[in-house]
Design a protein around this motif. Structure first.
Motif, PDB file in Angstrom:
ATOM      1  N   CYS A 168       1.156  -1.095   0.240  1.00  0.00           N
ATOM      2  CA  CYS A 168      -0.155   0.163   0.029  1.00  0.00           C
ATOM      3  C   CYS A 168       1.410   1.155   0.187  1.00  0.00           C
ATOM      4  O   CYS A 168       2.023   1.202   0.973  1.00  0.00           O
ATOM      5  N   PRO A 169      -0.052   2.290  -0.768  1.00  0.00           N
ATOM      6  CA  PRO A 169       1.268   3.470  -1.155  1.00  0.00           C
ATOM      7  C   PRO A 169       1.892   3.845   0.759  1.00  0.00           C
ATOM      8  O   PRO A 169       2.072   4.605   0.985  1.00  0.00           O
ATOM      9  N   ASP A 170       0.515   4.199   1.982  1.00  0.00           N
ATOM     10  CA  ASP A 170       1.100   4.266   3.298  1.00  0.00           C
ATOM     11  C   ASP A 170       1.705   3.712   3.721  1.00  0.00           C
ATOM     12  O   ASP A 170       2.487   4.027   4.883  1.00  0.00           O
ATOM     13  N   ARG A 171       1.681   2.736   3.732  1.00  0.00           N
ATOM     14  CA  ARG A 171       2.414   1.486   4.544  1.00  0.00           C
ATOM     15  C   ARG A 171       1.676   2.063   6.065  1.00  0.00           C
ATOM     16  O   ARG A 171       2.385   1.642   7.117  1.00  0.00           O
ATOM     17  N   ASP A 172       0.496   2.456   6.539  1.00  0.00           N
ATOM     18  CA  ASP A 172      -0.177   2.439   7.969  1.00  0.00           C
ATOM     19  C   ASP A 172       0.147   1.489   8.402  1.00  0.00           C
ATOM     20  O   ASP A 172       0.777   1.279  10.279  1.00  0.00           O
ATOM     21  N   CYS A 173      -0.610  -0.012   8.058  1.00  0.00           N
ATOM     22  CA  CYS A 173      -0.270  -1.127   8.976  1.00  0.00           C
ATOM     23  C   CYS A 173       1.061  -1.470   8.865  1.00  0.00           C
ATOM     24  O   CYS A 173       1.151  -2.483  10.375  1.00  0.00           O
ATOM     25  N   VAL A 174       2.507  -1.253   8.091  1.00  0.00           N
ATOM     26  CA  VAL A 174       3.421  -1.517   9.003  1.00  0.00           C
ATOM     27  C   VAL A 174       3.832  -0.801  10.488  1.00  0.00           C
ATOM     28  O   VAL A 174       4.437  -1.030  11.124  1.00  0.00           O
ATOM     29  N   ARG A 175       3.691   0.735  10.399  1.00  0.00           N
ATOM     30  CA  ARG A 175       4.219   1.475  10.805  1.00  0.00           C
ATOM     31  C   ARG A 175       2.921   1.579  12.378  1.00  0.00           C
ATOM     32  O   ARG A 175       3.221   1.638  13.252  1.00  0.00           O
ATOM     33  N   ARG A 176       2.137   0.932  11.553  1.00  0.00           N
ATOM     34  CA  ARG A 176       1.310   0.468  13.493  1.00  0.00           C
ATOM     35  C   ARG A 176       2.336  -0.385  14.525  1.00  0.00           C
ATOM     36  O   ARG A 176       1.706  -0.053  15.514  1.00  0.00           O
ATOM     37  N   GLY A 177       3.482  -0.959  13.906  1.00  0.00           N
ATOM     38  CA  GLY A 177       3.966  -2.014  14.877  1.00  0.00           C
ATOM     39  C   GLY A 177       3.516  -3.021  15.674  1.00  0.00           C
ATOM     40  O   GLY A 177       2.274  -3.665  14.668  1.00  0.00           O
ATOM     41  N   ALA A 178       4.239  -3.739  16.738  1.00  0.00           N
ATOM     42  CA  ALA A 178       3.647  -5.154  17.390  1.00  0.00           C
ATOM     43  C   ALA A 178       2.378  -4.851  18.096  1.00  0.00           C
ATOM     44  O   ALA A 178       2.278  -4.073  18.860  1.00  0.00           O
ATOM     45  N   GLN A 179       1.411  -5.974  17.649  1.00  0.00           N
ATOM     46  CA  GLN A 179       0.662  -6.237  18.381  1.00  0.00           C
ATOM     47  C   GLN A 179       0.313  -7.095  19.151  1.00  0.00           C
ATOM     48  O   GLN A 179       0.704  -8.881  18.949  1.00  0.00           O
ATOM     49  N   SER A 180       0.275  -7.268  20.193  1.00  0.00           N
ATOM     50  CA  SER A 180      -0.364  -8.794  21.612  1.00  0.00           C
ATOM     51  C   SER A 180      -1.355  -8.360  22.114  1.00  0.00           C
ATOM     52  O   SER A 180      -2.361  -9.582  22.859  1.00  0.00           O
ATOM     53  N   ARG A 181      -1.918  -7.760  22.003  1.00  0.00           N
ATOM     54  CA  ARG A 181      -3.605  -7.689  23.030  1.00  0.00           C
ATOM     55  C   ARG A 181      -4.712  -8.560  22.441  1.00  0.00           C
ATOM     56  O   ARG A 181      -4.228  -8.190  21.385  1.00  0.00           O
ATOM     57  N   ALA A 182      -5.786  -9.008  22.841  1.00  0.00           N
ATOM     58  CA  ALA A 182      -6.627  -9.605  22.443  1.00  0.00           C
ATOM     59  C   ALA A 182      -7.161  -8.548  21.386  1.00  0.00           C
ATOM     60  O   ALA A 182      -7.363  -7.590  22.551  1.00  0.00           O
ATOM     61  N   GLY A 183      -8.810  -8.928  20.992  1.00  0.00           N
ATOM     62  CA  GLY A 183      -9.346  -8.052  19.931  1.00  0.00           C
ATOM     63  C   GLY A 183      -8.365  -6.657  19.494  1.00  0.00           C
ATOM     64  O   GLY A 183      -8.756  -6.223  18.516  1.00  0.00           O
ATOM     65  N   ALA A 184      -6.864  -6.719  19.201  1.00  0.00           N
ATOM     66  CA  ALA A 184      -6.447  -5.743  18.552  1.00  0.00           C
ATOM     67  C   ALA A 184      -6.230  -5.707  17.213  1.00  0.00           C
ATOM     68  O   ALA A 184      -5.837  -7.147  16.751  1.00  0.00           O
TER      69      ALA A 184
END
Lengths: 168, 120
Positions: free
Chosen positions: B77-93
């Motif tokens: 994707c052009p913005d890479r917002d998903c990459v910048r979101r970083g690491a997730q580990s909580r339920a529902g995240a």
């Protein structure tokens, strides 16, 4: 002819604001969290011109900034958000209880909420709706600021440069 | 600014805050599920090391699981917002790539002894 020129001018302003907003890349990397600065242009059009010109400014700006800065998918969400936001603002404007500030705050909130709703439908099952609170608050705050700025602007330029005095 | 404005703004902000509260009750997650275009296409436990890349022509999203968290390593994707979101580990995240319509969702860990991986 004058109407086209005025609408075009505001569309350009909106586009510029959208570009500026892109530069202040969102600190929360939540998809679609935009401050909504560009709504200022739509707001000015709505209060100084007419709802139809506001519609033209809004749609033109969303389409152009979508082609320039975004992707085809983001266009769908952004258009829905802009249209619903404008509809809400037009309706609220009719109520004497609210001034440009409140209308803009509601417009900003509605813009983000509608955008999220459409995105949630298209990316079903993703739990994207958890972002709703943040988006609503951000939209409301930006809308409030936009409203205050718009009132300052209209107080200054009303009755000059082809812009009628603001109808509060 | 009129009185009605203040009320309206406060009401909107309050609504936002109230909607936020249910999201605070989150514990650890145990399962990662990747959805593409609304359909689940991959799932794995949050434990261990896993890697999955979704592709569709030129578009792609690469998901990596490791060290107890999941992240999008790269995407088209052009913005890479998903990459910048970083690491997730909580339920529902979740991590969402809106242009590609792909989302990575973490869900709470009741039974971690069902499927280990599922590919469509």
């Amino acid at each position: 002819m004058k109407r086209i020129a005025r609408a075009a001018l505001l569309t350009a302003v909106g586009l510029l604001l959208a570009w500026l907003e892109q530069l202040l890349i969102p600190p929360i990397a939540v998809p679609g969290v935009k401050l909504g600065l560009a709504n200022l242009a739509t707001l000015l059009a709505l209060y100084a011109l007419s709802p139809w010109e506001a519609l033209a400014v809004s749609v033109s700006r969303v389409l152009l900034s979508g082609f320039l800065f975004g992707s085809l998918a983001s266009l769908v969400y952004a258009l829905c958000g802009a249209l619903l936001s404008l509809l809400g603002m037009v309706l609220l404007k009719r109520l004497p209880a609210f001034s440009i500030v409140g209308v803009s705050a509601a417009g900003g909130c509605l813009h983000n909420a509608a955008q999220l709703a459409v995105a949630a439908l298209m990316v079903a099952g993703s739990g994207i709706t958890v972002y709703l609170p943040v988006l609503m608050i951000a939209g409301t705050l930006t809308g409030t600021v936009n409203g205050l700025v718009a009132r300052l602007v209209l107080d200054r330029i009303g009755d000059r440069n082809g812009f009628p005095k603001a109808r509060r | 600014m009129k009185k009605g404005d203040v009320g309206l703004i406060l009401a909107l902000l309050l609504a936002g805050v109230l909607l936020f509260i249910p999201g605070l009750r989150r514990g650890g997650a145990a399962r990662v599920t990747v959805y593409a275009r609304g359909e689940p296409v991959y799932t794995c436990p949050l434990a261990g090391t896993h890697s999955y890349t979704w592709t569709d022509g030129e578009d792609f999203v690469r998901v990596e699981v490791g060290d107890g968290c999941v992240r999008v390593a790269d995407a088209s994707c052009p913005d890479r917002d998903c990459v910048r979101r970083g690491a997730q580990s909580r339920a529902g995240a979740s991590i969402i790539c809106l242009p590609n319509r792909v989302s990575v969702v973490l869900s709470g860990g009741a039974s971690a002894d069902d499927l280990d991986a599922l590919l469509h």
